[in-house]
Design a protein around this motif. Structure first.
Motif, PDB file in Angstrom:
ATOM      1  N   LEU A 212     -76.201 -73.028 -44.450  1.00  0.00           N
ATOM      2  CA  LEU A 212     -76.205 -73.654 -45.806  1.00  0.00           C
ATOM      3  C   LEU A 212     -76.579 -72.830 -47.140  1.00  0.00           C
ATOM      4  O   LEU A 212     -76.151 -73.104 -48.320  1.00  0.00           O
ATOM      5  CB  LEU A 212     -77.351 -74.750 -45.851  1.00  0.00           C
ATOM      6  N   GLY A 213     -77.407 -71.621 -46.781  1.00  0.00           N
ATOM      7  CA  GLY A 213     -77.813 -70.748 -48.014  1.00  0.00           C
ATOM      8  C   GLY A 213     -76.678 -70.011 -48.489  1.00  0.00           C
ATOM      9  O   GLY A 213     -76.532 -69.977 -49.672  1.00  0.00           O
ATOM     10  N   VAL A 214     -75.566 -69.778 -47.428  1.00  0.00           N
ATOM     11  CA  VAL A 214     -74.340 -69.160 -47.918  1.00  0.00           C
ATOM     12  C   VAL A 214     -73.504 -69.938 -48.887  1.00  0.00           C
ATOM     13  O   VAL A 214     -73.024 -69.102 -49.825  1.00  0.00           O
ATOM     14  CB  VAL A 214     -73.532 -68.894 -46.690  1.00  0.00           C
ATOM     15  N   LEU A 215     -73.739 -71.242 -48.715  1.00  0.00           N
ATOM     16  CA  LEU A 215     -72.882 -72.118 -49.727  1.00  0.00           C
ATOM     17  C   LEU A 215     -73.636 -72.214 -51.027  1.00  0.00           C
ATOM     18  O   LEU A 215     -73.026 -72.706 -52.013  1.00  0.00           O
ATOM     19  CB  LEU A 215     -72.845 -73.668 -49.191  1.00  0.00           C
ATOM     20  N   LEU A 216     -74.820 -71.870 -51.285  1.00  0.00           N
ATOM     21  CA  LEU A 216     -75.452 -71.879 -52.546  1.00  0.00           C
ATOM     22  C   LEU A 216     -74.982 -70.974 -53.626  1.00  0.00           C
ATOM     23  O   LEU A 216     -74.338 -69.965 -53.156  1.00  0.00           O
ATOM     24  CB  LEU A 216     -76.921 -71.504 -52.445  1.00  0.00           C
ATOM     25  N   PRO A 217     -75.101 -71.097 -54.793  1.00  0.00           N
ATOM     26  CA  PRO A 217     -74.625 -70.206 -55.965  1.00  0.00           C
ATOM     27  C   PRO A 217     -75.214 -68.934 -55.863  1.00  0.00           C
ATOM     28  O   PRO A 217     -76.260 -68.562 -55.316  1.00  0.00           O
ATOM     29  CB  PRO A 217     -75.238 -70.918 -57.372  1.00  0.00           C
ATOM     30  N   GLU A 218     -74.464 -67.710 -56.439  1.00  0.00           N
ATOM     31  CA  GLU A 218     -74.967 -66.565 -56.320  1.00  0.00           C
ATOM     32  C   GLU A 218     -76.122 -66.295 -57.232  1.00  0.00           C
ATOM     33  O   GLU A 218     -76.200 -66.984 -58.412  1.00  0.00           O
ATOM     34  CB  GLU A 218     -73.867 -65.538 -56.955  1.00  0.00           C
ATOM     35  N   ARG A 219     -77.090 -65.639 -56.810  1.00  0.00           N
ATOM     36  CA  ARG A 219     -78.408 -65.220 -57.449  1.00  0.00           C
ATOM     37  C   ARG A 219     -77.945 -64.292 -58.706  1.00  0.00           C
ATOM     38  O   ARG A 219     -77.402 -63.354 -58.387  1.00  0.00           O
ATOM     39  CB  ARG A 219     -79.521 -64.944 -56.638  1.00  0.00           C
ATOM     40  N   PRO A 220     -78.552 -64.520 -59.835  1.00  0.00           N
ATOM     41  CA  PRO A 220     -78.288 -63.843 -60.980  1.00  0.00           C
ATOM     42  C   PRO A 220     -78.379 -62.255 -60.804  1.00  0.00           C
ATOM     43  O   PRO A 220     -77.812 -61.335 -61.089  1.00  0.00           O
ATOM     44  CB  PRO A 220     -78.953 -64.373 -62.015  1.00  0.00           C
ATOM     45  N   LYS A 221     -79.698 -62.074 -60.116  1.00  0.00           N
ATOM     46  CA  LYS A 221     -80.153 -60.600 -59.841  1.00  0.00           C
ATOM     47  C   LYS A 221     -80.749 -60.475 -58.618  1.00  0.00           C
ATOM     48  O   LYS A 221     -81.408 -61.752 -58.150  1.00  0.00           O
ATOM     49  CB  LYS A 221     -80.772 -59.942 -60.922  1.00  0.00           C
ATOM     50  N   ASP A 222     -81.208 -59.152 -58.161  1.00  0.00           N
ATOM     51  CA  ASP A 222     -81.687 -59.093 -56.953  1.00  0.00           C
ATOM     52  C   ASP A 222     -83.356 -59.207 -56.981  1.00  0.00           C
ATOM     53  O   ASP A 222     -83.757 -59.223 -58.220  1.00  0.00           O
ATOM     54  CB  ASP A 222     -81.756 -57.698 -56.407  1.00  0.00           C
ATOM     55  N   GLU A 223     -84.006 -59.461 -56.137  1.00  0.00           N
ATOM     56  CA  GLU A 223     -85.612 -59.455 -56.402  1.00  0.00           C
ATOM     57  C   GLU A 223     -86.069 -57.943 -56.655  1.00  0.00           C
ATOM     58  O   GLU A 223     -85.465 -57.209 -56.180  1.00  0.00           O
ATOM     59  CB  GLU A 223     -86.248 -59.716 -54.990  1.00  0.00           C
ATOM     60  N   GLU A 224     -87.290 -57.887 -57.336  1.00  0.00           N
ATOM     61  CA  GLU A 224     -87.629 -56.868 -57.651  1.00  0.00           C
ATOM     62  C   GLU A 224     -88.803 -56.105 -56.597  1.00  0.00           C
ATOM     63  O   GLU A 224     -89.742 -56.356 -57.006  1.00  0.00           O
ATOM     64  CB  GLU A 224     -88.282 -56.527 -59.031  1.00  0.00           C
ATOM     65  N   TRP A 225     -88.225 -55.902 -55.503  1.00  0.00           N
ATOM     66  CA  TRP A 225     -88.951 -55.486 -54.350  1.00  0.00           C
ATOM     67  C   TRP A 225     -90.143 -54.556 -54.693  1.00  0.00           C
ATOM     68  O   TRP A 225     -91.272 -54.839 -54.163  1.00  0.00           O
ATOM     69  CB  TRP A 225     -88.048 -55.077 -53.046  1.00  0.00           C
ATOM     70  N   ALA A 226     -89.752 -53.533 -55.089  1.00  0.00           N
ATOM     71  CA  ALA A 226     -90.757 -52.680 -55.444  1.00  0.00           C
ATOM     72  C   ALA A 226     -91.699 -52.882 -56.265  1.00  0.00           C
ATOM     73  O   ALA A 226     -92.981 -52.806 -55.910  1.00  0.00           O
ATOM     74  CB  ALA A 226     -90.178 -51.245 -55.888  1.00  0.00           C
ATOM     75  N   ARG A 227     -91.675 -53.838 -57.421  1.00  0.00           N
ATOM     76  CA  ARG A 227     -92.505 -54.264 -58.247  1.00  0.00           C
ATOM     77  C   ARG A 227     -93.321 -55.191 -57.667  1.00  0.00           C
ATOM     78  O   ARG A 227     -94.696 -55.175 -57.517  1.00  0.00           O
ATOM     79  CB  ARG A 227     -91.640 -54.889 -59.349  1.00  0.00           C
ATOM     80  N   LYS A 228     -92.923 -56.104 -56.602  1.00  0.00           N
ATOM     81  CA  LYS A 228     -93.700 -56.998 -55.731  1.00  0.00           C
ATOM     82  C   LYS A 228     -94.584 -56.243 -54.972  1.00  0.00           C
ATOM     83  O   LYS A 228     -95.717 -56.571 -54.680  1.00  0.00           O
ATOM     84  CB  LYS A 228     -92.668 -58.047 -55.188  1.00  0.00           C
ATOM     85  N   LYS A 229     -94.353 -55.104 -54.141  1.00  0.00           N
ATOM     86  CA  LYS A 229     -95.110 -54.621 -53.338  1.00  0.00           C
ATOM     87  C   LYS A 229     -96.037 -53.854 -54.367  1.00  0.00           C
ATOM     88  O   LYS A 229     -97.287 -53.684 -53.719  1.00  0.00           O
ATOM     89  CB  LYS A 229     -94.269 -53.307 -52.770  1.00  0.00           C
ATOM     90  N   ARG A 230     -96.043 -53.314 -55.479  1.00  0.00           N
ATOM     91  CA  ARG A 230     -97.047 -52.795 -56.248  1.00  0.00           C
ATOM     92  C   ARG A 230     -97.971 -53.954 -56.673  1.00  0.00           C
ATOM     93  O   ARG A 230     -99.157 -53.715 -56.763  1.00  0.00           O
ATOM     94  CB  ARG A 230     -96.543 -52.192 -57.700  1.00  0.00           C
ATOM     95  N   TRP A 231     -97.397 -55.145 -56.599  1.00  0.00           N
ATOM     96  CA  TRP A 231     -98.522 -56.120 -57.217  1.00  0.00           C
ATOM     97  C   TRP A 231     -99.275 -56.558 -55.886  1.00  0.00           C
ATOM     98  O   TRP A 231    -100.633 -56.679 -55.801  1.00  0.00           O
ATOM     99  CB  TRP A 231     -97.602 -57.355 -57.180  1.00  0.00           C
TER     100      TRP A 231
END
Length: 236
Positions: A212-231
């Motif tokens: 079902l997630g495949v059918l959802l709209p494209e996300r505008p940009k990727d998660e900022e994974w490195a930034r979340k890791k620093r947090w």
């Protein structure tokens, strides 16, 4: 050595769709039920091995007291131009934490599988000490239980000279696991392998949510994974 390989994802079955049709579908950018904040700053230095982390790569679950959640990824046209990926998280029938989400960033099955595990941990309550995440992705389990120490030593460069794919996602997942285990004695995460499309209800439901997630709209940009890791690292 782990390389991302094309993995065909089957479409959700009608029976599975009936079980998950009420699942919460995340459409807005930044969704996914994560309670994690973000903070700016330079990259943290504590990205070392989690070889001592208590993570089990097993085919059975004997942890009756653990919170159990199923995660799965799906990708249409995996490894080809125009591929579309989604992810699913399943806590149980009618659970409001059940999740369907379009995969952020590069659209591959392996990336969706990794992020599905991340969402499983992010959505799990802090009151739970023992968490079992069931996944049919050996790739995801191997990333954090077998290959991560060597990748860190080699600065995430493979023997072929190519960079490890999904590096920031893998590093963030590893940090999530480390943070979970800092909660105190007995706090641990088990990544449990289950065979996909074998009739296990939880895995089938997670697969349906991922499709079902495949059918959802494209996300505008990727998660900022490195930034979340620093947090996360700043929370020590």
């Amino acid at each position: 050595m782990v390389e991302e390989q094309p993995v065909a994802s089957s479409s959700g079955r009608n029976s599975t769709r009936k079980r998950v049709i009420e699942a919460r579908q995340v459409r807005a950018e930044g969704g996914g039920g994560s309670s994690l904040g973000t903070t700016a700053g330079e990259s943290g230095s504590n990205s070392g091995s989690i070889s001592n982390a208590r993570i089990l790569a097993t085919t059975s679950n004997s942890l009756d007291e653990a919170l159990i959640v199923y995660s799965d990824g799906a990708c249409k046209g995996n490894g080809k131009p125009g591929s579309v990926a989604g992810l699913g998280v399943y806590f149980g029938e009618g659970d409001e934490r059940n999740l369907s989400e379009r995969c952020p960033g590069v659209q591959t099955n392996n990336r969706a599988e990794l992020i599905a595990i991340i969402r499983s941990i992010e959505l799990s309550p802090k009151s739970a000490k023992r968490l079992t995440v069931k996944t049919d992705s050996r790739y995801s389990i191997d990333c954090v239980t077998k290959y991560l120490p060597g990748w860190i030593r080699n600065n995430f460069i493979l023997s072929t000279g190519q960079p490890v794919k999904n590096r920031e996602v893998i590093e963030y997942l590893a940090e999530l696991i480390r943070m979970w285990e800092r909660r105190g004695p007995g706090a641990r995460i088990e990544l449990v392998y289950v065979r996909g499309h074998s009739g296990e209800p939880g895995n089938e439901a997670a697969d349906g949510l991922a499709n079902l997630g495949v059918l959802l709209p494209e996300r505008p940009k990727d998660e900022e994974w490195a930034r979340k890791k620093r947090w996360l690292q700043a929370m020590k």
